[in-house]
Design a protein around this motif. Structure first.
Motif, PDB file in Angstrom:
ATOM      1  N   GLY A 136       0.759  -1.175  -0.085  1.00  0.00           N
ATOM      2  CA  GLY A 136       0.015   0.104   0.132  1.00  0.00           C
ATOM      3  C   GLY A 136       0.689   1.113  -0.030  1.00  0.00           C
ATOM      4  O   GLY A 136       0.604   2.056  -0.745  1.00  0.00           O
ATOM      5  N   ILE A 137       1.935   1.243   0.889  1.00  0.00           N
ATOM      6  CA  ILE A 137       2.959   2.489   0.801  1.00  0.00           C
ATOM      7  C   ILE A 137       3.335   2.838  -0.651  1.00  0.00           C
ATOM      8  O   ILE A 137       3.521   3.829  -0.935  1.00  0.00           O
ATOM      9  N   SER A 138       3.744   1.493  -1.321  1.00  0.00           N
ATOM     10  CA  SER A 138       4.199   1.858  -2.718  1.00  0.00           C
ATOM     11  C   SER A 138       3.403   2.741  -3.507  1.00  0.00           C
ATOM     12  O   SER A 138       3.761   3.439  -4.369  1.00  0.00           O
ATOM     13  N   TYR A 139       1.940   2.528  -3.254  1.00  0.00           N
ATOM     14  CA  TYR A 139       1.002   3.079  -4.180  1.00  0.00           C
ATOM     15  C   TYR A 139       0.701   4.453  -3.607  1.00  0.00           C
ATOM     16  O   TYR A 139       0.309   5.541  -4.302  1.00  0.00           O
ATOM     17  N   ALA A 140       0.763   4.632  -2.110  1.00  0.00           N
ATOM     18  CA  ALA A 140       0.824   6.189  -1.769  1.00  0.00           C
ATOM     19  C   ALA A 140       2.036   6.728  -2.437  1.00  0.00           C
ATOM     20  O   ALA A 140       1.802   8.103  -2.793  1.00  0.00           O
ATOM     21  N   ASN A 141       3.095   6.241  -2.833  1.00  0.00           N
ATOM     22  CA  ASN A 141       4.298   6.900  -3.428  1.00  0.00           C
ATOM     23  C   ASN A 141       3.714   7.064  -4.792  1.00  0.00           C
ATOM     24  O   ASN A 141       4.196   8.296  -5.226  1.00  0.00           O
ATOM     25  N   ALA A 142       3.165   6.326  -5.300  1.00  0.00           N
ATOM     26  CA  ALA A 142       2.681   6.461  -6.800  1.00  0.00           C
ATOM     27  C   ALA A 142       1.850   7.592  -6.780  1.00  0.00           C
ATOM     28  O   ALA A 142       1.724   8.601  -7.793  1.00  0.00           O
ATOM     29  N   ASP A 158      -5.862   5.132  -2.145  1.00  0.00           N
ATOM     30  CA  ASP A 158      -6.835   5.876  -1.007  1.00  0.00           C
ATOM     31  C   ASP A 158      -6.110   6.746  -0.062  1.00  0.00           C
ATOM     32  O   ASP A 158      -6.207   7.973   0.121  1.00  0.00           O
ATOM     33  N   LEU A 159      -5.185   5.912   0.457  1.00  0.00           N
ATOM     34  CA  LEU A 159      -4.033   6.445   1.413  1.00  0.00           C
ATOM     35  C   LEU A 159      -3.508   7.845   0.955  1.00  0.00           C
ATOM     36  O   LEU A 159      -3.303   8.828   1.588  1.00  0.00           O
ATOM     37  N   GLY A 160      -2.757   7.515  -0.323  1.00  0.00           N
ATOM     38  CA  GLY A 160      -2.001   8.506  -0.987  1.00  0.00           C
ATOM     39  C   GLY A 160      -2.678   9.643  -1.180  1.00  0.00           C
ATOM     40  O   GLY A 160      -2.516  11.053  -0.927  1.00  0.00           O
ATOM     41  N   SER A 161      -3.965   9.618  -1.733  1.00  0.00           N
ATOM     42  CA  SER A 161      -4.929  10.848  -2.308  1.00  0.00           C
ATOM     43  C   SER A 161      -5.279  11.447  -0.883  1.00  0.00           C
ATOM     44  O   SER A 161      -5.606  12.840  -1.005  1.00  0.00           O
ATOM     45  N   LYS A 162      -5.756  10.827   0.276  1.00  0.00           N
ATOM     46  CA  LYS A 162      -6.241  11.580   1.251  1.00  0.00           C
ATOM     47  C   LYS A 162      -5.223  12.110   2.061  1.00  0.00           C
ATOM     48  O   LYS A 162      -5.170  13.462   2.560  1.00  0.00           O
ATOM     49  N   ILE A 163      -3.873  11.786   2.129  1.00  0.00           N
ATOM     50  CA  ILE A 163      -2.700  12.355   2.720  1.00  0.00           C
ATOM     51  C   ILE A 163      -2.455  13.601   1.935  1.00  0.00           C
ATOM     52  O   ILE A 163      -2.158  14.659   2.422  1.00  0.00           O
TER      53      ILE A 163
END
Length: 348
Positions: A179-185, A216-221
């Protein structure tokens, strides 16, 4: 979402992610490409994130996941990697390739599924990559952890030191790292949207849990107003929205961000799976032909084709409005198209 949440800039998000151990496997950033012909056809502004071009053994989204997960190979005492999936698994293809780059042997346990041991598509690539492959009867992916545990014990008895990767079925750290890898994306896309001077109204991703969780995580952050829409390629017994929220919450803690996700915040649609996992749909194959004809981009037959058919359907139903900005994440998987030659040929 917590009342004490303060959004991060893309630069700060990347800085925090860079504190987490990883190995370099992917060619990044991947392009965010505007699709003028299909945009005109659908009357929207459509961009495609080319994660089919991450470069590792024909690329795909799992390469991003593995950059973080496979860091354990460097720091731990392992002499092989063990992973599992369907017989045409993109996860297994990229895992075997990542193992080769890190100079470690790979073992794969594959569910027979729709295509079995047909020496084509991803199954052919396992052979070229030199992976040790076991094919087991059945097609229920949720049984994979049981088979992996059995194979793990077998390898231990042989004196091997395997790194066991359960992919999306791991309830612990691996799913969070993916999931972290796609927050990075998402940070990567944030930079690209600013460069192109637009903000996405919708982002579509064909995913079961880990990749969507990162989106979801990255976009919300980053405090985007974007609606993240996951299109599931499989019917799972487990509660996918609950699992995505879990990955998001654990990822937020790992990144020291005060965010809390609930299943109700997650948009994941399994109405485009069709008959079952691994079986193409008529609508998906038509979507593949449309994108190929309009833009020269080839989707895969059982993942992204279904996701793109959903996007088209959302436009037709008015769920995506005229002239809205839409990003479709092409998570790869194209090698599998060659094992579905008959289904594709007969779809005209």
């Amino acid at each position: 979402m917590s009342n004490n949440f303060f959004p991060l800039s893309a630069e700060e998000l990347v800085r925090r992610i860079n504190k987490i151990p990883k190995v370099e496997l992917a060619m990044l950033p991947t392009a965010l490409e505007f699709l003028p012909n299909i945009s005109k056809e659908l009357e929207i502004n459509l961009y495609i994130k080319r994660d089919d071009c991450t470069a590792l053994a024909f690329g795909g989204n799992k390469t991003r996941h593995l950059e973080f997960i496979m860091a354990k190979v460097v720091t731990g005492n392992y002499d092989c990697v063990l992973a599992g999936g369907s017989s045409q698994s993109n996860w297994c293809r990229q895992t075997a390739a990542a193992a080769n780059k890190l100079n470690i042997e790979s073992f794969l346990v594959l569910m027979h599924g729709v295509k079995g041991n047909q020496m084509q598509g991803n199954f052919l690539l396992y052979n070229i990559l030199g992976a040790n492959v076991d094919v087991v009867d059945g097609e229920d992916l949720e049984q994979i952890p049981i088979y992996l545990d059995n194979k793990y014990q077998e390898l231990i008895k042989q004196g091997r030191k395997p790194l066991l990767l359960k992919g999306g079925f791991d309830p612990d750290e691996d799913t969070v790292l993916a999931g972290i890898s796609y927050a990075n994306a998402m940070a990567e896309i944030d930079f690209q949207m600013k460069e192109k001077n637009f903000m996405a109204d919708h982002l579509f991703v064909t995913a079961a849990n880990m990749t969507q969780a990162g989106c979801d995580l990255g976009s919300k952050i980053l405090n985007w107003p974007t609606r993240i829409q996951g299109i599931s390629p499989v019917y799972f017994k487990m509660d996918i929205k609950k699992d995505i929220a879990r990955i998001c919450n654990e990822g937020a803690k790992m990144l020291d961000v005060n965010l809390e996700f609930t299943p109700e915040m997650i948009n994941n649609d399994n109405n485009y799976v069709g008959e079952k996992y691994g079986a193409p749909t008529k609508e998906g194959l038509l979507a593949t032909r449309l994108l190929a004809k309009k833009e020269g981009i080839i989707l895969d037959p059982v993942y992204t084709s279904k996701g793109f058919s959903a996007l088209i359907d959302y436009v037709k139903k008015g769920m995506i409005k005229k002239n809205q900005n839409v990003i479709f994440i092409f998570t790869g998987g194209s090698p599998a198209i060659f094992s579905y030659n008959e289904e594709i040929a007969n779809s005209v």
